[in-house]
Each structure stands twice: as C-alpha cells, then as structure tokens.
Scaffold this motif. Sequence first.
Motif, PDB file in Angstrom:
ATOM      1  N   MET A  79      -9.969  -0.087  -7.602  1.00 23.73           N
ATOM      2  CA  MET A  79      -9.582   0.723  -6.199  1.00 23.73           C
ATOM      3  C   MET A  79      -8.585   1.699  -6.557  1.00 23.73           C
ATOM      4  SD  MET A  79      -8.949  -0.369  -2.513  1.00 23.73           S
ATOM      5  CE  MET A  79     -10.493  -0.873  -2.207  1.00 23.73           C
ATOM      6  N   PRO A  80      -8.693   2.904  -6.520  1.00 21.63           N
ATOM      7  CA  PRO A  80      -7.496   3.853  -6.551  1.00 21.63           C
ATOM      8  C   PRO A  80      -6.216   3.392  -5.512  1.00 21.63           C
ATOM      9  CG  PRO A  80      -9.567   5.076  -6.244  1.00 21.63           C
ATOM     10  CD  PRO A  80      -9.924   3.666  -6.002  1.00 21.63           C
ATOM     11  N   MET A  81      -5.163   3.985  -6.153  1.00 24.45           N
ATOM     12  CA  MET A  81      -3.803   3.365  -5.412  1.00 24.45           C
ATOM     13  C   MET A  81      -3.642   3.893  -4.278  1.00 24.45           C
ATOM     14  SD  MET A  81      -0.833   3.450  -8.353  1.00 24.45           S
ATOM     15  CE  MET A  81      -0.915   5.208  -8.540  1.00 24.45           C
ATOM     16  N   ILE A  82      -3.944   5.201  -3.846  1.00 26.45           N
ATOM     17  CA  ILE A  82      -3.852   5.538  -2.553  1.00 26.45           C
ATOM     18  C   ILE A  82      -4.861   4.996  -1.346  1.00 26.45           C
ATOM     19  CG2 ILE A  82      -3.952   7.866  -1.135  1.00 26.45           C
ATOM     20  CD1 ILE A  82      -2.893   9.516  -3.307  1.00 26.45           C
ATOM     21  N   PRO A  83      -5.919   4.754  -1.754  1.00 27.68           N
ATOM     22  CA  PRO A  83      -6.812   3.934  -0.579  1.00 27.68           C
ATOM     23  C   PRO A  83      -6.525   2.598  -0.326  1.00 27.68           C
ATOM     24  CG  PRO A  83      -8.330   5.395  -2.187  1.00 27.68           C
ATOM     25  CD  PRO A  83      -6.853   5.472  -2.844  1.00 27.68           C
ATOM     26  N   TYR A  84      -6.122   1.840  -1.600  1.00 23.64           N
ATOM     27  CA  TYR A  84      -5.463   0.556  -1.477  1.00 23.64           C
ATOM     28  C   TYR A  84      -4.242   0.432  -0.735  1.00 23.64           C
ATOM     29  CZ  TYR A  84      -3.856  -3.953  -3.309  1.00 23.64           C
ATOM     30  OH  TYR A  84      -3.632  -5.192  -3.512  1.00 23.64           O
ATOM     31  N   THR A  85      -3.223   1.329  -1.124  1.00 23.18           N
ATOM     32  CA  THR A  85      -2.027   1.533  -0.169  1.00 23.18           C
ATOM     33  C   THR A  85      -2.332   1.826   1.217  1.00 23.18           C
ATOM     34  OG1 THR A  85      -1.041   2.075  -2.195  1.00 23.18           O
ATOM     35  CG2 THR A  85       0.265   2.442  -0.103  1.00 23.18           C
ATOM     36  N   PHE A  86      -3.526   2.641   1.734  1.00 19.94           N
ATOM     37  CA  PHE A  86      -3.598   2.883   2.796  1.00 19.94           C
ATOM     38  C   PHE A  86      -4.228   1.637   3.690  1.00 19.94           C
ATOM     39  CE2 PHE A  86      -6.987   4.623   6.001  1.00 19.94           C
ATOM     40  CZ  PHE A  86      -6.036   5.163   6.907  1.00 19.94           C
ATOM     41  N   ILE A  87      -5.097   0.784   3.045  1.00 22.21           N
ATOM     42  CA  ILE A  87      -5.480  -0.113   3.592  1.00 22.21           C
ATOM     43  C   ILE A  87      -4.537  -1.335   3.953  1.00 22.21           C
ATOM     44  CG2 ILE A  87      -7.109  -2.314   3.015  1.00 22.21           C
ATOM     45  CD1 ILE A  87      -9.040  -0.225   1.497  1.00 22.21           C
ATOM     46  N   GLY A  88      -3.620  -1.257   3.018  1.00 22.66           N
ATOM     47  CA  GLY A  88      -2.393  -2.378   3.285  1.00 22.66           C
ATOM     48  C   GLY A  88      -1.626  -2.076   4.289  1.00 22.66           C
ATOM     49  N   MET A  89      -1.469  -0.670   4.507  1.00 16.96           N
ATOM     50  CA  MET A  89      -0.589   0.054   5.518  1.00 16.96           C
ATOM     51  C   MET A  89      -1.550  -0.264   6.885  1.00 16.96           C
ATOM     52  SD  MET A  89       2.153   1.333   4.139  1.00 16.96           S
ATOM     53  CE  MET A  89       1.882  -0.079   2.981  1.00 16.96           C
ATOM     54  N   LEU A  90      -2.877  -0.148   7.003  1.00 18.00           N
ATOM     55  CA  LEU A  90      -3.580  -0.280   8.253  1.00 18.00           C
ATOM     56  C   LEU A  90      -3.328  -1.774   8.499  1.00 18.00           C
ATOM     57  CD1 LEU A  90      -6.676   1.910   7.729  1.00 18.00           C
ATOM     58  CD2 LEU A  90      -4.672   2.046   9.283  1.00 18.00           C
ATOM     59  N   ALA A  91      -3.619  -2.845   7.632  1.00 13.89           N
ATOM     60  CA  ALA A  91      -3.417  -4.315   7.601  1.00 13.89           C
ATOM     61  C   ALA A  91      -2.167  -4.550   8.251  1.00 13.89           C
ATOM     62  CB  ALA A  91      -3.766  -4.986   6.414  1.00 13.89           C
ATOM     63  N   GLY A  92      -1.137  -4.014   7.680  1.00 15.14           N
ATOM     64  CA  GLY A  92       0.095  -4.431   8.326  1.00 15.14           C
ATOM     65  C   GLY A  92       0.469  -3.813   9.790  1.00 15.14           C
ATOM     66  N   LEU A  93      -0.312  -2.500   9.936  1.00  9.74           N
ATOM     67  CA  LEU A  93      -0.166  -2.046  11.360  1.00  9.74           C
ATOM     68  C   LEU A  93      -0.938  -3.170  12.376  1.00  9.74           C
ATOM     69  CD1 LEU A  93       0.640   0.001  13.466  1.00  9.74           C
ATOM     70  CD2 LEU A  93      -1.560   1.148  12.719  1.00  9.74           C
ATOM     71  N   GLY A  94      -1.803  -3.800  11.820  1.00  2.00           N
ATOM     72  CA  GLY A  94      -2.924  -4.565  12.670  1.00  2.00           C
ATOM     73  C   GLY A  94      -2.218  -5.819  13.004  1.00  2.00           C
ATOM     74  N   VAL A  95      -1.429  -6.432  12.014  1.00  2.34           N
ATOM     75  CA  VAL A  95      -0.634  -7.639  12.244  1.00  2.34           C
ATOM     76  C   VAL A  95       0.577  -7.374  13.171  1.00  2.34           C
ATOM     77  CG1 VAL A  95       0.762  -9.396  11.040  1.00  2.34           C
ATOM     78  CG2 VAL A  95      -1.371  -8.648   9.996  1.00  2.34           C
ATOM     79  N   ILE A  96       1.252  -6.319  12.972  1.00  2.00           N
ATOM     80  CA  ILE A  96       2.442  -5.787  13.920  1.00  2.00           C
ATOM     81  C   ILE A  96       1.949  -5.681  15.460  1.00  2.00           C
ATOM     82  CG2 ILE A  96       4.108  -4.248  14.236  1.00  2.00           C
ATOM     83  CD1 ILE A  96       4.429  -4.032  11.226  1.00  2.00           C
ATOM     84  N   SER A  97       0.783  -5.092  15.378  1.00  2.00           N
ATOM     85  CA  SER A  97       0.105  -4.708  16.849  1.00  2.00           C
ATOM     86  C   SER A  97      -0.141  -6.045  17.553  1.00  2.00           C
ATOM     87  CB  SER A  97      -0.837  -3.847  16.725  1.00  2.00           C
ATOM     88  OG  SER A  97      -0.659  -2.507  15.902  1.00  2.00           O
ATOM     89  N   VAL A  98      -0.669  -7.001  16.750  1.00  2.00           N
ATOM     90  CA  VAL A  98      -0.954  -8.138  17.349  1.00  2.00           C
ATOM     91  C   VAL A  98       0.301  -8.965  17.836  1.00  2.00           C
ATOM     92  CG1 VAL A  98      -2.134 -10.527  17.000  1.00  2.00           C
ATOM     93  CG2 VAL A  98      -3.277  -8.333  16.228  1.00  2.00           C
ATOM     94  N   VAL A  99       1.026  -9.000  17.028  1.00  2.00           N
ATOM     95  CA  VAL A  99       2.471  -9.726  17.222  1.00  2.00           C
ATOM     96  C   VAL A  99       3.115  -9.003  18.424  1.00  2.00           C
ATOM     97  CG1 VAL A  99       4.769 -10.449  16.340  1.00  2.00           C
ATOM     98  CG2 VAL A  99       2.855 -10.665  15.048  1.00  2.00           C
ATOM     99  N   ALA A 100       3.054  -7.612  18.528  1.00  2.00           N
ATOM    100  CA  ALA A 100       3.694  -6.992  19.661  1.00  2.00           C
ATOM    101  C   ALA A 100       3.056  -7.183  20.855  1.00  2.00           C
ATOM    102  CB  ALA A 100       3.869  -5.578  19.168  1.00  2.00           C
ATOM    103  N   ALA A 101       1.781  -7.532  20.925  1.00  2.00           N
ATOM    104  CA  ALA A 101       0.816  -7.332  21.968  1.00  2.00           C
ATOM    105  C   ALA A 101       1.148  -8.638  22.624  1.00  2.00           C
ATOM    106  CB  ALA A 101      -0.518  -7.250  21.839  1.00  2.00           C
ATOM    107  N   PHE A 102       1.314  -9.815  22.072  1.00  2.00           N
ATOM    108  CA  PHE A 102       1.725 -11.355  22.217  1.00  2.00           C
ATOM    109  C   PHE A 102       3.235 -11.285  22.650  1.00  2.00           C
ATOM    110  CE2 PHE A 102      -2.679 -11.584  20.727  1.00  2.00           C
ATOM    111  CZ  PHE A 102      -3.168 -12.109  21.910  1.00  2.00           C
ATOM    112  N   SER A 103       4.070 -10.394  22.551  1.00  2.00           N
ATOM    113  CA  SER A 103       5.471 -10.902  22.729  1.00  2.00           C
ATOM    114  C   SER A 103       5.887 -10.002  23.778  1.00  2.00           C
ATOM    115  CB  SER A 103       6.169 -10.078  21.130  1.00  2.00           C
ATOM    116  OG  SER A 103       7.513 -10.312  21.570  1.00  2.00           O
ATOM    117  N   ALA A 104       6.447 -10.779  24.737  1.00  2.00           N
ATOM    118  CA  ALA A 104       6.949 -10.097  26.260  1.00  2.00           C
ATOM    119  C   ALA A 104       8.199  -9.338  25.789  1.00  2.00           C
ATOM    120  CB  ALA A 104       7.284 -11.006  26.999  1.00  2.00           C
ATOM    121  N   GLU A 105       8.935  -9.503  24.793  1.00  2.00           N
ATOM    122  CA  GLU A 105      10.441  -8.620  24.607  1.00  2.00           C
ATOM    123  C   GLU A 105       9.772  -7.407  23.961  1.00  2.00           C
ATOM    124  OE1 GLU A 105       9.801 -11.614  23.434  1.00  2.00           O
ATOM    125  OE2 GLU A 105      11.062 -12.874  25.029  1.00  2.00           O
TER     126      GLU A 105
END
Length: 205
Positions: free
Chosen positions: A80-106
């Motif tokens: 897999m080329p580096m740029i698509p692989y990095t992009f998928i990794g960034m999306l995965a990180g954004l998804g995890v952070i979004s889920v954590v932020a959604a369930f955090s009242a602060e």
Amino acid sequence: MALSPLTTSLIGSLLQRKLLTRGAVFSLVVCLSGVLLVLTNGELKRLLSFEFNHGDQIIFLGMLCWSLYTYLTQGISRWMPMIPYTFIGMLAGLGVISVVAAFSAEAHPVQESLAISQIVLADLLFISVFGTVGGYLLWISGVKQLGAANASLFFNFVPIFAALTALTFGQNVTGLQLLGMAVVISGLLLPRLTHWRQQRFARMG
C-alpha cells in the motif's frame, strides 16, 4: 516509551519466530542504557521509587500499540502506498478521538476550536502538518527501508531531542544527560559501522 524499540523487536522476533541478531541486541541494550541515563540523570533511585499509576498504564498501552503499529507497517507498506496508508491512519485516529470526545462531558471540541486564538491555531497547524502527517510519512518510509526492528531503534532519539528542546528553552542539561545522548548515538552507529566495514572488506577481498 523508551521500551518501544525493545518491544517492537520482541514482537517481530515472536511473530517471525527468529532470534534477534547480536547487533540488534547490542544496540537495544546500549541505547536503552543511554535513554535511562538521560531520563534519570544517573539517579538509580528514580527507577527504584517509580510507581506505576493509572496514567503510566495508559502510556504503557499506548507504547504497545505503537510497537505493534510499527511492526505491522513493515508489511503493509510493501503493498500500500505511504500516502493512502497514512491517510487511513489519520482517519482512524480521528474516529477514536471523536468517540472519546463524544462520551466526555468535559470535552467540547467544536466550541473550543472556534474560540482559540490565531497563535494557538498556527501551533495546531504546525503540529498537524509537520509533527503528525510529515512525521508519520517519514516514519513509515524509514520502517519500509530499514525494517521495524532497526527503525524502532531510532525512537531512542525522542528523549534526546526532548532534552535538546528543553535546552533551547533555557532549561539545564547535565553532563550525565549529554553522556546518555552520546551512548544512545553510539549504540545506533557502532553496529552499522561494523557492518559497513565488513561489507567493504568483503568487496576488497
């Protein structure tokens, strides 16, 4: 996080069912010794009095995830080329952070993003472009060329650059910490210099 190179090498050794080379073991031991010297400033009691609290457990799990990510990158980046692989990794990180932020009242990411100053926005853009995307692209490229075990050894430079950054901001760096930096660099370079000399003598022979 200083355990990341050792953990990455052990993961590769277990999954590939191969023993570590003598050069790899030498680099791991020497570099880890240098890192501990930088972190503890030569005071062994800091390690002996260390308490493994909840925050340490989270960071330790993060280190395991990073080591596994580094090892898996070695195989995935070959097809897999580096740029698509990095992009998928960034999306995965954004998804995890979004889920954590959604369930955090602060956490209020949208409101806080709209209220930040231009200086903070510039800092965020710098971290996003150079510290995250650029850093990941360079890291994946290094893992692809050197392999996960060898590339992970360069992670030992993190505390060195942290100490040098602290120095630029006016904080003191002790002689023992400078010695630790030299030990880390020696642990990385000596096996490679030996390998280079052996290759050179082989070609001359």
